[in-house]
Design an enzyme around this catalytic site. Structure first.
Site, PDB file in Angstrom:
ATOM      1  N   ASP A  15      -6.406 -14.366   2.343  1.00 29.58           N
ATOM      2  CA  ASP A  15      -7.438 -13.563   3.019  1.00 29.58           C
ATOM      3  C   ASP A  15      -8.308 -12.830   1.991  1.00 29.58           C
ATOM      4  OD1 ASP A  15      -5.147 -12.053   2.284  1.00 29.58           O
ATOM      5  OD2 ASP A  15      -5.832 -10.386   3.519  1.00 29.58           O
ATOM      6  N   GLU A  16      -9.515 -12.533   2.403  1.00 30.24           N
ATOM      7  CA  GLU A  16     -10.393 -11.602   1.694  1.00 30.24           C
ATOM      8  C   GLU A  16     -10.417 -11.845   0.175  1.00 30.24           C
ATOM      9  OE1 GLU A  16      -9.911  -7.747   4.606  1.00 30.24           O
ATOM     10  OE2 GLU A  16      -8.414  -7.990   3.047  1.00 30.24           O
ATOM     11  N   TRP A  38      -0.633  -2.683   8.497  1.00 37.55           N
ATOM     12  CA  TRP A  38      -1.109  -2.412   7.133  1.00 37.55           C
ATOM     13  C   TRP A  38      -0.923  -0.927   6.883  1.00 37.55           C
ATOM     14  CZ3 TRP A  38      -1.867  -6.789   4.636  1.00 37.55           C
ATOM     15  CH2 TRP A  38      -2.220  -7.935   5.366  1.00 37.55           C
ATOM     16  N   THR A  39      -0.525  -0.570   5.646  1.00 30.90           N
ATOM     17  CA  THR A  39      -0.031   0.800   5.465  1.00 30.90           C
ATOM     18  C   THR A  39      -0.876   1.675   4.531  1.00 30.90           C
ATOM     19  OG1 THR A  39       1.479   0.001   3.751  1.00 30.90           O
ATOM     20  CG2 THR A  39       2.355   0.162   5.994  1.00 30.90           C
ATOM     21  N   ARG A  73       0.840  -1.207   0.000  1.00 34.01           N
ATOM     22  CA  ARG A  73       0.000   0.000   0.000  1.00 34.01           C
ATOM     23  C   ARG A  73       0.865   1.242   0.000  1.00 34.01           C
ATOM     24  NH1 ARG A  73      -3.146  -3.885   2.444  1.00 34.01           N
ATOM     25  NH2 ARG A  73      -4.886  -4.372   1.042  1.00 34.01           N
ATOM     26  N   ASP A  90       0.230  -6.926  -3.251  1.00 29.97           N
ATOM     27  CA  ASP A  90      -1.192  -6.660  -3.002  1.00 29.97           C
ATOM     28  C   ASP A  90      -1.760  -5.922  -4.201  1.00 29.97           C
ATOM     29  OD1 ASP A  90      -3.732  -6.284  -1.599  1.00 29.97           O
ATOM     30  OD2 ASP A  90      -2.589  -6.687   0.211  1.00 29.97           O
ATOM     31  N   HIS A 138      -6.356 -10.248  -3.709  1.00 29.09           N
ATOM     32  CA  HIS A 138      -5.298  -9.254  -3.494  1.00 29.09           C
ATOM     33  C   HIS A 138      -4.238  -9.325  -4.601  1.00 29.09           C
ATOM     34  CE1 HIS A 138      -6.571  -7.644   0.408  1.00 29.09           C
ATOM     35  NE2 HIS A 138      -6.938  -8.872   0.723  1.00 29.09           N
ATOM     36  N   TYR A 142      -3.629  -5.109  15.784  1.00 31.92           N
ATOM     37  CA  TYR A 142      -3.645  -4.391  14.505  1.00 31.92           C
ATOM     38  C   TYR A 142      -3.159  -2.959  14.732  1.00 31.92           C
ATOM     39  CZ  TYR A 142      -5.062  -7.763  11.027  1.00 31.92           C
ATOM     40  OH  TYR A 142      -5.040  -8.806  10.137  1.00 31.92           O
ATOM     41  N   TRP A 196      -6.378 -14.018  12.167  1.00 31.25           N
ATOM     42  CA  TRP A 196      -6.484 -12.549  12.263  1.00 31.25           C
ATOM     43  C   TRP A 196      -7.899 -12.090  12.575  1.00 31.25           C
ATOM     44  CZ3 TRP A 196      -8.955  -9.005   8.821  1.00 31.25           C
ATOM     45  CH2 TRP A 196      -9.539  -9.572   7.689  1.00 31.25           C
TER      46      TRP A 196
HETATM   47  C1  ACM Z   1      -5.952  -9.106   6.830  1.00 27.53           C
HETATM   48  O1  ACM Z   1      -5.937  -8.233   7.702  1.00 27.53           O
HETATM   49  N1  ACM Z   1      -6.635  -8.925   5.707  1.00 27.53           N
HETATM   50  C2  ACM Z   1      -5.222 -10.341   6.980  1.00 27.53           C
END
Ligand code: ACM
Length: 507
Positions: A305-306, A448-449, A141, A170, A243, A397, A372
């Site tokens: 993830d996601e 996460w940035t 990011r 990502d 991602h 987080y 997570w």
């Molecule tokens: C995450 O925070 N999407 C692993």
């Protein structure tokens, strides 16, 4: 609070009479094999190395312990007496951690007004509670330069953390050179623009400034060595099958749409996901092969993830493929995808780890889970015999706000994670029985940035919360106490000042 405010708190600390005086004449004497740690210590304390201490001169001795029962893996003993300081351990890592403790003691006593640094005599016996003590950094990011990665590794080592989980890819940028797929960094490492303000705001406004960067394979190798010297393992992450927008932008045949995509310029979860064609699986395997050439890590992280399944639901080819494979739903298709990555990773003698979503469609036997979305995924995985790293949003987080009143803080993703909350983190769930507890390898914090454009800002979000995390993964529960920690932290931040780490002021 005395100056022995060590963070993370050691297992046993006894105060003794007298003090050890530093002077230029103090020499460091290292047992065979501990020379690299002796060099670090000499550098930190501004001292010389010597093969042997001359008679009458004070010395710091790094010794191989003969007591193999007491000193295992990363444990160490540190004894400060008037004439000699001794660090003993069974491993280089143990000596390194003993040296870090000594460095903390030294930094507390050192100041411009002090001519001769004196350390009060004491005896410490110390070892970690968990073997996985980590931090994840997202460099997609916002790209973070190499010199910051090194600074960060130094700061991790200072707090006895030993895993650096490097989130390298990502939607918003691909950051690792892959020789077989040069477009990934030629095009995929750069986005045209970046969202201004919070992702929830409308209309979306962009800065019209290209952002990007990547690490060459030579740079990666340099960082791997740098980390290993500091007893830090790097766990690289290539996030898949979701991602992946930056990669699909470079190689549209990896995706499900005819449209040409670009690396994403705003935050939130992209709908775009890899397809499941043989050549796409091959792409993912090829990338992992190069990653494993670069990183000696025991664990390789494949994200998971996601991964929004909308495109898979809409695609004729994917639905046909699922039918052919006899899979009941898209979650099982994701598991089928991940299982193939597990095979490639296992073939090289490594282990796959992924975010807890990889549990949803069934998990390969040897896969490990990073929990997570709370800790339940981790508990379920441990009960089923998988190894687990705990990393719940509720406690670790570090992209969340550090104050309840958000307007007093730089823009962040949301949430509220004060020091006290992270300090309350216990990676070991109470409900696991003795047999299953061994599956909890430890814990890590994640940064996460999206809203963190610079190294200085990253440090602001990391510190002092990472100091609390260090204690959650190193110190036995009986040794933890938030009031006591807060008092030690008030002393510890002076060390952070010495190291020029940009931390948020204490409340
Ligand atoms: C995450 O925070 N999407 C692993």
């Amino acid at each position: 609070m005395g100056k022995q405010a060590i963070i993370p708190k050691p297992l046993e600390l006894k105060h003794l009479k007298g003090s050890f005086e530093f002077s230029q004449k103090v020499v460091i004497v290292a047992a065979k094999g501990f020379e690299p740690e002796a060099h670090f210590l000499a550098d930190w304390l501004g001292l010389e190395l010597a093969g042997k201490a001359e008679k009458g001169s004070r010395a710091i001795r790094l010794e191989l312990s003969k007591n193999k029962k007491r000193f295992t893996d990363e444990g160490y003993g540190l004894e400060v007496s008037p004439e000699v300081i001794t660090i003993e351990a069974a491993t280089r890592a143990g000596i390194f951690y003993g040296a870090q403790t000594l460095r903390q003691l030294y930094l507390s006593e050192k100041s411009e007004s002090v001519q001769v640094v004196k350390l009060a005599c004491l005896s410490i016996y110390d070892k970690p509670r968990f073997s996985w003590r980590g931090l994840m950094l997202d460099v997609s990011r916002h790209f973070m330069p190499l010199d910051f990665i090194k600074r960060l590794l130094d700061a991790l080592a200072f707090h006895k953390l030993n895993v650096f989980h490097w989130h390298l890819t990502d939607d918003q940028g691909w950051r690792i050179e892959i020789k077989k797929y040069p477009e990934l960094t030629k095009k995929g490492a750069y986005r045209a623009s970046t969202l201004i303000g919070h992702s929830n705001e409308r209309p979306r406004i962009y800065d019209d400034t290209p952002h990007g960067g990547f690490y060459t394979q030579d740079e990666i190798r340099e960082i791997v060595v740098y980390a290993a010297e500091r007893h830090i393992r790097i766990v690289p992450e290539i996030d898949m099958p979701g991602h992946m927008q930056a990669a699909i932008a470079c190689y549209p045949e990896l995706g499900n749409l005819k449209a040409q995509l670009e690396p994403r310029c705003h935050w939130g979860i992209s709908q775009h996901i890899l397809n499941t064609e043989p050549q796409t699986l091959q792409f993912a395997k090829d990338v992992l092969e190069e990653v494993m050439e670069l990183f000696p890590a025991d664990f390789i992280h494949v994200g998971g993830d996601e991964a929004l399944k909308h495109e898979w639901e809409e695609s004729r080819q994917i639905q046909d493929h699922m039918l052919k494979l006899g899979l009941r739903n898209e979650e099982e298709l994701q598991s089928w995808f991940i299982a193939q990555m597990a095979d490639v990773i296992a073939a090289k003698g490594r282990r796959l780890i992924g975010w807890d979503e990889i549990l949803e469609g069934g998990l390969s036997q040897n896969a490990s889970v990073m929990s997570w979305r709370g800790v339940q995924g981790g508990i379920d995985a441990a009960k089923a015999g998988h190894d687990v790293v705990m990393s719940p949003t509720s406690h670790v987080y570090l992209d969340y706000y550090q104050a309840k009143r958000h307007e007093r803080e730089p823009l962040a993703i949301g949430g509220y994670l004060p020091l006290k909350q992270i300090y309350a983190f216990d990676p070991m769930p109470a409900e696991l029985n003795t047999a299953k507890r061994k599956h909890i390898l430890g814990g890590q914090a994640n940064l996460w940035t999206e809203y963190i454009p610079t190294p200085e800002h990253a440090e602001y979000m990391l510190f002092p919360r990472l100091c609390a995390l260090a204690e959650c993964v190193w110190t036995e529960l009986e040794g933890k106490n938030f009031r006591d920690f807060s008092q030690r932290l008030a002393e510890h931040v002076k060390r952070l000042d010495e190291l020029e780490i940009n931390y948020r002021e204490l409340d």
